[in-house]
Motif scaffolding. Structure first.
Motif, mmCIF file in Angstrom:
data_model
loop_
_atom_site.group_PDB
_atom_site.id
_atom_site.type_symbol
_atom_site.label_atom_id
_atom_site.label_comp_id
_atom_site.label_asym_id
_atom_site.label_seq_id
_atom_site.Cartn_x
_atom_site.Cartn_y
_atom_site.Cartn_z
ATOM 1 N N MET A 82 -1.541 14.945 0.034
ATOM 2 C CA MET A 82 -0.482 13.936 0.091
ATOM 3 C C MET A 82 0.644 14.370 -0.843
ATOM 4 S SD MET A 82 -2.491 10.311 0.323
ATOM 5 C CE MET A 82 -3.318 9.849 1.847
ATOM 6 N N ARG A 113 2.525 15.250 8.851
ATOM 7 C CA ARG A 113 2.572 14.154 9.825
ATOM 8 C C ARG A 113 1.227 14.047 10.558
ATOM 9 N NH1 ARG A 113 2.743 13.052 14.895
ATOM 10 N NH2 ARG A 113 2.632 15.249 15.512
ATOM 11 N N GLU A 155 -1.347 12.554 8.280
ATOM 12 C CA GLU A 155 -1.172 11.108 8.140
ATOM 13 C C GLU A 155 -1.693 10.377 9.365
ATOM 14 O OE1 GLU A 155 2.993 10.860 7.447
ATOM 15 O OE2 GLU A 155 2.826 11.173 5.264
ATOM 16 N N ARG A 202 -4.778 7.575 9.544
ATOM 17 C CA ARG A 202 -4.643 6.235 10.141
ATOM 18 C C ARG A 202 -5.767 5.950 11.132
ATOM 19 N NH1 ARG A 202 0.867 7.654 10.281
ATOM 20 N NH2 ARG A 202 0.693 8.295 12.473
ATOM 21 N N GLU A 221 -2.159 4.031 -1.994
ATOM 22 C CA GLU A 221 -1.987 4.119 -0.542
ATOM 23 C C GLU A 221 -3.266 3.815 0.215
ATOM 24 O OE1 GLU A 221 0.050 7.483 1.140
ATOM 25 O OE2 GLU A 221 1.147 7.834 -0.734
#
Length: 456
Positions: free
Chosen positions: A273, A286, A289, A293, A318
């Motif tokens: 990160m 990207r 990430e 998710r 986060e």
């Protein structure tokens, strides 16, 4: 699917092996195989007892194979079935299949044997889907969940609830058609409440059932150079990710699936990160990430040799609202000084003193970490009598039935008309009927059996 035809297909995986099994099903199954037998072959064709036969076609020998005849209805499909166990040469198996097709059979469609078993009442739709799940099961838990559904545990519960709903619907219909009938609506209210609870508990079991059937996704996250790639390689048992001393080596989400205590777990090694520089690095971050998710659990790594940093604190912030496990890595190195390892309120806030300590480099603490991951993902190991939904189609239909039953119960309490209550009860009955195949459509059958492999 033309169910009047006699079908044939290879039922074992394609490729070289000791044996290959061909399955023939339909009214002409026995006569088709007899046409391939050499003159002087067996005359009585014993039932459910293998016998050795010389197979020939157009004057040429195909193979010496074991042939087993299952007479209808005592077979997998409920039709006459013949299984041929020949030598595992792809050429030999293909030649026998070609001869069967020339003799009058046709190639089976994907799932057509199971479809015929469904049509002949050998298994219901839920059991057919469980059969497909068992074939595809990669771990103990997935196979266990599929076997439970094949044995009829889910079908039995769905059938019991549906029968009770049919009883309620009958009484409601009597109240509409014959006003002089004495219907105890207080009793109906209690029954509907109890049925709504049963459906709600079944619906809530899907998340656990899905994990057992499909497995879980775990993403390794943390600041650059905390040892994510080293731990990833340890967990998957091979050097899958590049490991260097240079921070930020990983620029993409690398994944691998392994068996963790009976559960299929896909680990993702993500880019650290950080603020990305350059188009390639931005794309890698990207993708990482996105993987974060979509995962079921985050494995947050901290470096015990350098202590808690501002970047670590940002990662913890986060991930605090996601299901996660925090781990101190590099316990084989000299720990950071107390002033660095315990950085004020953040250390207490995230309960970092309780976080397990491991060494991805030496393997220390990894067994305990795997047990912790299994406990976090699955909880208690599944029991043989545990009733779980494992299929999204089942979840949607049970959810639809539950909502209809809840609406019907609310209408009863509000003293709405019996026609309105009966309408919702009928919807619930239809939804549960679709699950097991008591009520079905061609589209549903195409969806279910189209996912099977040919030969099953």
């Amino acid at each position: 699917m033309q169910t009047g035809d006699t079908i044939a297909a290879l039922s074992t995986p394609r490729g070289v092996g000791a044996l290959a099994v061909l399955r023939v099903s339909g009214a002409e199954a026995r006569s088709l195989v007899e046409r391939l037998m050499a003159p002087g072959g067996t005359a009585d064709f014993p039932v459910q007892r293998p016998f050795l036969a010389e197979l020939r076609w157009k004057g040429k020998s195909l193979d010496r194979a074991l042939v087993t005849y299952f007479r209808a209805p005592r077979s997998f499909t409920g039709e006459d079935v013949v299984e041929i166990s020949c030598h595992g040469s792809p050429y030999v198996a293909e030649r026998i299949l070609e001869a069967l097709y020339e003799a009058g059979g046709r190639p089976a469609e994907p799932g057509e044997f199971s479809f015929r078993a469904f049509l002949h009442g050998k298994l219901d739709l839920a059991q057919a889907e469980a059969l497909n799940d068992l074939i595809r099961a990669r771990t103990e838990f997935a196979a266990q969940a599929a076997r439970a559904q094949m044995e009829g545990k889910l079908s039995g519960e769905i059938g019991a609830v549906r029968n009770l709903l049919v009883s309620v619907f009958g009484r409601l219909s009597a109240a509409v058609d014959f006003v002089e009938e004495d219907v105890d609506f207080g009793s109906v209210e209690e029954e509907m409440e109890e049925l709504a609870g049963r459906l709600a508990r079944l619906h809530a079991s899907y998340e656990r059932g899905r994990l057992l059937r499909e497995g879980a996704c775990v993403a390794l996250v943390g600041a650059p150079n905390v040892g994510k790639s080293t731990l990833f390689n340890r967990l998957v048992g091979r050097d899958r990710a590049i490991v260097t001393d240079v921070p930020g080596t990983t620029r993409d989400a690398v994944s691998e699936t392994v068996d963790v205590g009976g559960l299929a777990v896909t680990f993702f090694d993500t880019a650290g990160m950080r603020k990305a520089r350059g188009r390639v690095e931005r794309e890698g971050v990207r993708r990482s990430e996105q993987a974060v998710r979509e995962t079921d659990l985050l494995l947050v790594l901290l470096d015990s040799s350098r202590g808690l940093t501002a970047r670590d604190t940002a990662v913890l912030e986060e991930t605090r609202n996601r299901s996660h496990v925090t781990v101190w890595n590099k316990c084989d190195l000299k720990p950071a000084s107390p002033s660095k390892s315990k950085k004020g309120a953040a250390f207490e806030e995230f309960r970092l003193a309780d976080a397990p300590r491991i060494s991805a480099k030496t393997g220390e603490g990894l067994d305990a970490l795997e047990r912790l991951l299994e406990e976090k993902l699955v909880g208690e190991p599944p029991r043989g009598d545990e009733l779980l939904l494992t299929n999204a189609r089942h979840r949607d239909l049970v959810g639809r039935a539950r909502e209809a039953v809840e609406r019907a119960g609310a209408s009863l309490k509000a003293r709405m008309s019996e026609e309105l209550v009966a309408s919702d009860v009928r919807l619930a009955i239809q939804s549960l009927g679709e699950l097991t195949g008591v009520i079905t459509t061609e589209d549903v059958l195409d969806y279910v059996f189209g996912n099977f492999c040919i030969g099953k």
